[in-house]
Design a protein around this motif. Structure first.
Motif, PDB file in Angstrom:
ATOM      1  N   PHE A  48       1.445  21.268   5.328  1.00  0.00           N
ATOM      2  CA  PHE A  48       2.084  19.954   5.311  1.00  0.00           C
ATOM      3  C   PHE A  48       3.370  20.032   6.120  1.00  0.00           C
ATOM      4  O   PHE A  48       4.167  20.957   5.945  1.00  0.00           O
ATOM      5  N   GLU A  49       3.576  19.057   7.024  1.00  0.00           N
ATOM      6  CA  GLU A  49       4.758  19.070   7.878  1.00  0.00           C
ATOM      7  C   GLU A  49       5.344  17.653   7.909  1.00  0.00           C
ATOM      8  O   GLU A  49       4.748  16.744   8.489  1.00  0.00           O
ATOM      9  N   PRO A  50       6.502  17.422   7.247  1.00  0.00           N
ATOM     10  CA  PRO A  50       7.037  16.071   7.125  1.00  0.00           C
ATOM     11  C   PRO A  50       7.970  15.609   8.248  1.00  0.00           C
ATOM     12  O   PRO A  50       8.524  14.518   8.137  1.00  0.00           O
ATOM     13  N   VAL A  51       8.138  16.383   9.322  1.00  0.00           N
ATOM     14  CA  VAL A  51       8.920  15.893  10.456  1.00  0.00           C
ATOM     15  C   VAL A  51       8.038  14.989  11.313  1.00  0.00           C
ATOM     16  O   VAL A  51       8.407  13.867  11.649  1.00  0.00           O
ATOM     17  N   THR A  52       6.849  15.492  11.657  1.00  0.00           N
ATOM     18  CA  THR A  52       5.894  14.684  12.423  1.00  0.00           C
ATOM     19  C   THR A  52       4.825  14.079  11.517  1.00  0.00           C
ATOM     20  O   THR A  52       3.906  13.441  12.010  1.00  0.00           O
ATOM     21  N   ALA A  55     -12.680  30.870  13.521  1.00  0.00           N
ATOM     22  CA  ALA A  55     -11.693  30.023  12.848  1.00  0.00           C
ATOM     23  C   ALA A  55     -11.945  28.573  13.220  1.00  0.00           C
ATOM     24  O   ALA A  55     -12.348  28.284  14.352  1.00  0.00           O
ATOM     25  N   THR A  56     -11.718  27.691  12.275  1.00  0.00           N
ATOM     26  CA  THR A  56     -11.699  26.257  12.551  1.00  0.00           C
ATOM     27  C   THR A  56     -10.283  25.769  12.274  1.00  0.00           C
ATOM     28  O   THR A  56      -9.625  26.207  11.331  1.00  0.00           O
ATOM     29  N   HIS A  57      -9.818  24.882  13.123  1.00  0.00           N
ATOM     30  CA  HIS A  57      -8.448  24.382  13.024  1.00  0.00           C
ATOM     31  C   HIS A  57      -8.475  22.888  13.320  1.00  0.00           C
ATOM     32  O   HIS A  57      -9.076  22.457  14.303  1.00  0.00           O
ATOM     33  N   SER A  58      -7.847  22.116  12.470  1.00  0.00           N
ATOM     34  CA  SER A  58      -7.733  20.680  12.729  1.00  0.00           C
ATOM     35  C   SER A  58      -6.401  20.180  12.191  1.00  0.00           C
ATOM     36  O   SER A  58      -5.792  20.807  11.327  1.00  0.00           O
ATOM     37  N   SER A  59      -5.968  19.068  12.732  1.00  0.00           N
ATOM     38  CA  SER A  59      -4.736  18.424  12.296  1.00  0.00           C
ATOM     39  C   SER A  59      -4.992  16.943  12.145  1.00  0.00           C
ATOM     40  O   SER A  59      -5.859  16.376  12.809  1.00  0.00           O
ATOM     41  N   ALA A  60      -4.218  16.329  11.265  1.00  0.00           N
ATOM     42  CA  ALA A  60      -4.323  14.889  11.057  1.00  0.00           C
ATOM     43  C   ALA A  60      -2.929  14.327  10.844  1.00  0.00           C
ATOM     44  O   ALA A  60      -2.099  14.945  10.172  1.00  0.00           O
ATOM     45  N   PHE A  64       3.895  35.791  27.782  1.00  0.00           N
ATOM     46  CA  PHE A  64       3.253  34.475  27.914  1.00  0.00           C
ATOM     47  C   PHE A  64       4.218  33.302  28.075  1.00  0.00           C
ATOM     48  O   PHE A  64       3.784  32.193  28.340  1.00  0.00           O
ATOM     49  N   GLY A  65       5.488  33.517  27.852  1.00  0.00           N
ATOM     50  CA  GLY A  65       6.451  32.425  27.916  1.00  0.00           C
ATOM     51  C   GLY A  65       6.966  32.068  26.530  1.00  0.00           C
ATOM     52  O   GLY A  65       6.470  32.544  25.517  1.00  0.00           O
ATOM     53  N   TRP A  66       7.976  31.231  26.511  1.00  0.00           N
ATOM     54  CA  TRP A  66       8.654  30.842  25.279  1.00  0.00           C
ATOM     55  C   TRP A  66       7.881  29.696  24.628  1.00  0.00           C
ATOM     56  O   TRP A  66       7.902  28.575  25.114  1.00  0.00           O
ATOM     57  N   PRO A  67       7.205  29.950  23.514  1.00  0.00           N
ATOM     58  CA  PRO A  67       6.347  28.908  22.943  1.00  0.00           C
ATOM     59  C   PRO A  67       7.089  27.985  21.984  1.00  0.00           C
ATOM     60  O   PRO A  67       8.154  28.314  21.475  1.00  0.00           O
ATOM     61  N   SER A  68       6.485  26.865  21.735  1.00  0.00           N
ATOM     62  CA  SER A  68       6.896  25.997  20.631  1.00  0.00           C
ATOM     63  C   SER A  68       6.209  26.583  19.387  1.00  0.00           C
ATOM     64  O   SER A  68       4.993  26.757  19.365  1.00  0.00           O
ATOM     65  N   VAL A  69       6.989  26.905  18.376  1.00  0.00           N
ATOM     66  CA  VAL A  69       6.454  27.506  17.154  1.00  0.00           C
ATOM     67  C   VAL A  69       6.367  26.417  16.100  1.00  0.00           C
ATOM     68  O   VAL A  69       7.375  25.837  15.701  1.00  0.00           O
ATOM     69  N   GLN A  70       5.151  26.152  15.659  1.00  0.00           N
ATOM     70  CA  GLN A  70       4.940  25.144  14.618  1.00  0.00           C
ATOM     71  C   GLN A  70       4.964  25.829  13.256  1.00  0.00           C
ATOM     72  O   GLN A  70       4.460  26.946  13.111  1.00  0.00           O
TER      73      GLN A  70
END
Length: 184
Positions: A143-147, A104-109, A79-85
């Motif tokens: 929780f991701e404190p870079v973005t 599945a439900t997925h959301s970000s804020a 599929f290609g080289w992905p960005s891994v979060q």
């Protein structure tokens, strides 16, 4: 623990039967992977075709072992080289029946600058407890404190409780590998 996801947006004419076949074939290969709590094989056709596996790892060494190994190399070739979060879980609950998940439900804020993080974490814990009370089979709040973002993933046996909320993405769950379930 560490949560991880990559997302492949596929062409509109991509045959999603190929993704379902890949999941049926490759999914069980991780059913006994050491230090993997669970992997949910997520795919969607709306609003776009996507393949977006979500992982919960026991530790970062387990995640690195996977990313450095042949299974991930095969995904990247296909599929290609992905960005891994990645996220540090503020909450992670996985119930015994998680392998029965089909939705599945997925959301970000985005977290507003200078937010009271302890209060936000309490609110996210309340969200997790409400989802579990509504029948969620797994809830991960990352929780991701870079973005400065919060990510919420819930796995459900069938159609998730209630209508989709703004910004929420729904996926089909093709398979759940959960070798670390007993110690999650």
């Amino acid at each position: 623990m560490i949560a991880m996801q990559y997302n492949f947006v596929l062409p509109a004419d991509y045959d999603m039967a190929a993704i379902r076949e890949r999941i049926a074939t490759k999914g069980p290969l991780l059913d006994n992977l050491p230090r993997l709590v669970f992997k949910a094989y997520l795919h969607a056709e709306q609003p776009e075709h996507a393949y977006a596996p979500f992982y919960l790892w026991r530790d970062e060494e387990a995640m690195h072992g996977f990313l450095n190994g042949p299974a991930f190399a095969g995904v990247a070739r296909a599929f290609g080289w992905p960005s891994v979060q990645t996220w540090t879980p503020w909450h992670a609950t996985v119930v015994a029946a998680v392998r029965e998940a089909r939705v599945a439900t997925h959301s970000s804020a985005v977290i507003a600058p200078y937010s009271a993080l302890s209060e936000l974490r309490e609110q996210e814990e309340a969200y997790a407890q409400q989802a579990l009370a509504q029948g969620a089979l797994a809830v991960v709040i990352g929780f991701e404190p870079v973005t400065w973002t919060i990510t919420r993933l819930c796995l459900w046996r069938d159609a998730a409780a209630g209508p989709a909320t703004p910004g929420e993405r729904r996926y089909h769950v093709g398979h759940v590998s959960a070798p670390g379930l007993t110690s999650a």
